[in-house]
Design a protein around this motif. Structure first.
Motif, PDB file in Angstrom:
ATOM      1  N   GLN A  97     -11.373  -1.007 -14.577  1.00 22.71           N
ATOM      2  CA  GLN A  97      -9.954  -0.720 -14.332  1.00 22.71           C
ATOM      3  C   GLN A  97      -9.736   0.733 -13.898  1.00 22.71           C
ATOM      4  N   ASN A 129      -9.703   2.345 -11.204  1.00 22.42           N
ATOM      5  CA  ASN A 129      -8.880   2.612 -10.025  1.00 22.42           C
ATOM      6  C   ASN A 129      -7.552   1.868 -10.035  1.00 22.42           C
ATOM      7  N   PHE A 130      -7.196   1.281 -11.184  1.00 21.41           N
ATOM      8  CA  PHE A 130      -5.900   0.604 -11.294  1.00 21.41           C
ATOM      9  C   PHE A 130      -4.772   1.635 -11.205  1.00 21.41           C
ATOM     10  N   SER A 131      -3.753   1.305 -10.436  1.00 22.10           N
ATOM     11  CA  SER A 131      -2.521   2.097 -10.431  1.00 22.10           C
ATOM     12  C   SER A 131      -1.352   1.132 -10.553  1.00 22.10           C
ATOM     13  N   SER A 143      -4.182   6.373 -10.034  1.00 22.65           N
ATOM     14  CA  SER A 143      -4.996   5.469 -10.841  1.00 22.65           C
ATOM     15  C   SER A 143      -5.283   6.129 -12.189  1.00 22.65           C
ATOM     16  N   GLN A 174      -4.907   9.990 -12.674  1.00 25.57           N
ATOM     17  CA  GLN A 174      -4.087  10.604 -13.728  1.00 25.57           C
ATOM     18  C   GLN A 174      -4.914  11.619 -14.521  1.00 25.57           C
ATOM     19  N   MET A 180       0.463   1.984 -18.113  1.00 22.69           N
ATOM     20  CA  MET A 180      -0.583   1.401 -17.281  1.00 22.69           C
ATOM     21  C   MET A 180      -1.612   0.662 -18.138  1.00 22.69           C
TER      22      MET A 180
END
Length: 150
Positions: A29, A31-33, A40, A44, A135
């Motif tokens: 996860q 690179n999750f944004s 991401s 952050q 997030m």
């Protein structure tokens, strides 16, 4: 406890909670944004690590340096968060009341007291910590319930 130690403790409480959460995030996860174009998890973390360093440079009367290349993994991003926490809390703790009152150029040359920049660092940390908390929930990770102190 003197004022600089209070600043350091407040910063550290936000950063330590963030580090606890980052320890729970799965690497897949990284690179999750939350939205297109948003930062991401890695973004952050790098943003917070870099911002703390840049603001501390301003406090020391230096021009903020360039940001390092983006982290390649959550592990690398966590390490940067840890290192920048140690640097920031060390610098804050070492400040005298005179240091906190000293005015320095910041944000386009506008002069501000060092204490105002420390307030900005802490508010910035809390703001982005909230984004990361949300997030994490979006990817099924439950953030830690309690903030650890030191």
């Amino acid at each position: 406890m003197n004022r600089s130690a209070i600043y350091a403790r407040n910063f550290e409480s936000h950063r330590a909670a963030l580090l606890d959460l980052y320890a729970q995030l799965p690497e897949d996860q990284a690179n999750f944004s939350a939205w297109d174009g948003g930062m991401s998890f890695i973004g952050q973390a790098d943003h917070l690590s870099g911002s703390a360093g840049r603001l501390l440079s301003m406090i020391q009367g230096q021009a903020p340096g360039d940001l390092p290349a983006p982290s390649q993994s959550l592990a690398e991003a966590r390490e940067r968060l840890q290192q920048s926490m140690a640097a920031a809390t060390g610098a804050m703790t070492a400040m005298s009341d005179e240091d906190l009152s000293r005015r320095v150029p910041a944000f386009g040359g506008r002069e501000m007291p060092v204490a105002a920049l420390l307030d900005a660092i802490i508010a910035h940390e809390a703001h982005h910590k909230g984004q990361v908390w949300l997030m994490a929930r979006m990817v099924g990770v439950k953030p830690p319930m309690f903030v650890r102190m030191g």
